[in-house]
Each structure stands twice: as C-alpha cells, then as structure tokens.
Design an enzyme around this catalytic site. Structure first.
Site, short mmCIF file in Angstrom:
data_model
loop_
_atom_site.label_atom_id
_atom_site.label_comp_id
_atom_site.label_asym_id
_atom_site.label_seq_id
_atom_site.Cartn_x
_atom_site.Cartn_y
_atom_site.Cartn_z
N TYR A 123 -6.09 0.67 -17.95
CA TYR A 123 -4.83 0.17 -18.52
C TYR A 123 -4.50 0.69 -19.90
CZ TYR A 123 -4.89 -2.78 -14.43
OH TYR A 123 -4.90 -3.20 -13.13
N PHE A 409 -7.03 -15.09 -14.91
CA PHE A 409 -5.79 -15.39 -14.17
C PHE A 409 -5.47 -14.24 -13.23
CE2 PHE A 409 -4.70 -13.68 -18.39
CZ PHE A 409 -3.95 -12.57 -18.06
#
Length: 409
Positions: A123, A409
């Site tokens: 990322y 999450f």
C-alpha cells in the site's frame, strides 16, 4: 480484457465475500463471523471487479471517525476486504480499485483513508504510510510480579456475562476514544463483533470470558480473555490470552493485570494488541521476562492534505511550508503552508519557498504522532530545505500518548 468495477447490488455479497475468502487462503469463515461481516458491510462502499459474471477483485470501506492529536474525531475511510483473484494478478486490478476508492473517499469529503495491511509493502505505492505500532507481550507469570499503584486494592473485579455487559463496556470505550490518536469511534453494530467466538477458531482456548473492574459502583475497566490449560511433568503451564482491555484509571488496569498474572494453573499471559506506551510496562518486576514484540498496525493516507492537517492540533507552535509529492492523488501535490498550535491549525496552498519536502506517504506516517519527521528524514524520506525547520516541525507533529488502533477492521 475489460473489467467492470461496481458497488455491490442485492444478492452480490455471498459471491463477493467468498472470493475474498478464497484470496486469503480459501478457508470459509465460521457462520458467526460471516454473519457479522455481512452485517457491517457498507454495500454502497464495497467494490467488486467483474470479469463477465465472475468476481475477480474486492475492496470495501467503512465510514469511521478516528481520533487525531488534539482529540477531534475526524471522518476516515476504513479500507478493508481488499483482494485480487490469483488468476487475475498483475493486470492493474488493484490499482484500478485504489483509484476508484480514493476518488470516492474524496467525493464523500473524508480527509483520511486508513487500513491495516496483510502485506505492508503493497500500500505504500498508493500513499499509505505506517502510522502506528501495536505492542504484543508474552509474560512469564511465574516470575513476574506487579508493583501496583495506590487505589488498586479498592477496585472490585468480577467475571460477568459479556453479552449482558456489552453496552456498558462500549460506553466506557467511547469515553476513552478522544484520549488517544488512532482510536475509532465504533458505530452501532460493531460491538457485536467482540462477542463472535466460534469454537473452530479457538485453537484449544476456552470460550471467551469477560472481566470487569468497578470502583464505587462505577465501571472503570473491562477485559475479554480466554484461557488454555496445559500440563507438563513439572505441573500446570496454562496460558491466558487477553484480547481486549480498556481501563479508565491506572488502578483499574493494574488490578486487571494483577488478576491475569495470578490466575491458578496459568504460567503465561499473552497481550496481543496494546499501545506501545502501555502503563503496565512500568509496573512489572522484570521487563525482560515479558518478551515484547512490535508490529505495524494502522496505515494512514491523507486524501485531502489541507483538510487533514487542519483537522488536528500541534503540540508546539509550527509555521512550515511543506512541498508534498503525491502522484497517485495529484490534487495534493505542491506547496502547503501549515500554521498551528495546541488550539488549532490552518493549512493552505502557497507559492512561498518550501521548508520541508516529503511525499504524502511520509505525511501519513507522521500524522498521528507515532513516527517523527526527524526519524523519517534520517531514513532519507524527508528533506529539510530550511535549516531548523525539521526539528521544529517534528516536535509539533508529536503526540504525548502513543497512537493506537485497538482492533482490526
């Protein structure tokens, strides 16, 4: 070959999520986990890449609010459930999803995007910087004792039904959120996820238990944990795995830690995700027998540089011009004058000469105060263009408490 990227439609979820599971090893989640994952999925923010009628890519986002230095809760897109089918790698699918997603985040007016990464190197090229770490520990409870603070003996501990106490524990968590950068304000429905405890995922541990700490009738702490009994020729050598723990007072945390370290038949206490400045480290008799380990946790990307830098406060007064490089989101590129102090901040475009040069990735890494601009400069990731600017800005960006993401999450 042409692919279609679109948000989920009614009836898409099971196929979409099954492709995500396949990309992460092919093991189907337990029914409890799937039910929870489906309940929190925001279909309008969940992208599927379609090759004909086949799902070949997935990406989602949650509408979070995250604490930033100064205590403000700032809208942040929680990027999640990202995968590309093994048959369709290196065809630009991930880049296309990241492009669409960041455009959508910007359109929604969220100044930040955040994620946890299965593989951190993926990322960085999309502008995400590692912004927080989590502390893990394996404490030898046969050798380690606590020197507890005053008031610890006044804390009452009880084992309770986790479901019955869920709302009260969430109220305590919500009170703590503004006090530490990186913490997320949990939206309705997220709390149920902490009760998901399928037997097939326990790896020999007990069903989850819940410990609460009370003082003068008020809830001041709670912890969710499990135990794993074990024996060797010398006697019992069980383990306690502490999965979540929040405390409103030093005495409450000390009381809960003392409880875990003194449990019968247990010889190890595992802390799986704690802040790097967690207070118990100052109470233990022998830190070397606590086997500390660090790993990256939250990755932060400013989506709108000006709005993101204005959303937080600064530990000391700062007036600095940042030359920001952001080829993936070119609307951020250029020079920004940041002025701020503990009361507030302004960040506007400027034609003035730059004091520091950095990419949006380094800006994300430093944003919550967990990594310093000085350390990034030492790695060659930040360039000082005006003498003295680096030290001043690095001090201002700092945080008095370590940023921390309390759960994934």
């Amino acid at each position: 070959m042409t692919f279609e990227i679109r948000t989920l439609e009614p009836g898409d979820w099971d196929r979409w999520f099954s492709k995500l599971e396949l990309a992460f090893g092919g093991v189907r989640s337990a029914p409890q986990e799937r039910e929870f994952d489906q309940s929190v999925t925001e279909a309008e923010r969940s992208l599927g890449v379609w090759d004909g009628d086949e799902v070949v890519g997935t990406a989602g986002a949650f509408s979070f609010r995250m604490t930033v230095p100064g205590g403000a809760l700032v809208p942040a897109a929680g990027v999640t459930m990202v995968s590309v089918a093994s048959t369709h790698r290196r065809r630009g699918i991930l880049t296309a999803m990241m492009r669409r997603q960041l455009d959508d985040v910007r359109a929604l007016g969220e100044p930040l995007a955040v994620l946890t990464a299965s593989e951190p190197e993926i990322y960085g090229r999309f502008g995400y910087g590692t912004a927080t770490q989590q502390l893990g520990a394996e404490i030898d409870s046969t050798r380690v004792r606590l020197a507890v603070p005053a008031g610890t003996d006044d804390v009452r501990l009880r084992l309770v039904d986790a479901k019955e106490w869920l709302a009260r524990c969430e109220e305590l968590y919500a009170r703590l959120v503004p006090g530490r950068p990186g913490m997320l304000a949990r939206t309705p429905g997220w709390d149920v996820g902490f009760l998901v405890d399928p037997p097939e995922d326990r790896n020999g541990f007990s069903p989850q238990q819940c410990l609460v700490a009370e003082q003068e009738g008020e809830l001041v702490g709670y912890a969710r944990f499990a135990t794993k009994p074990d024996w060797e020729s010398a006697g019992p050598c069980g383990r306690v795995a502490v999965r979540h723990m929040d405390a409103a007072t030093p005495a409450a945390q000390a009381a809960m830690m003392r409880h875990f370290l003194s449990m019968d038949l247990m010889s190890k206490v595992e802390l799986r995700n704690r802040p790097t400045d967690d207070a118990w480290q100052h109470l233990v008799s022998d830190i070397r027998r606590c086997t500390l380990r660090l790993r990256d946790s939250l990755h932060v990307r400013p989506v709108e540089v000006g709005a993101a830098l204005e959303a937080r406060t600064y530990r000391t007064p700062v007036d600095v011009v940042l030359e920001v490089a952001d080829p993936f989101c070119p609307w951020n590129e250029g020079r920004w004058r940041l002025t701020g102090d503990p009361l507030g901040a302004s960040c506007k475009r400027t034609e003035d000469a730059a004091d520091l040069a950095l990419s949006v990735r380094e800006l994300g890494a430093a944003y919550l105060g967990g990594y310093t601009l000085t350390s990034l400069a030492a790695a060659g990731r930040v360039q000082e263009l005006r003498a003295g600017a680096l030290a001043s800005a690095s001090l201002a960006f700092g945080s008095d408490v370590a940023p921390w993401l309390p759960h994934g999450f």
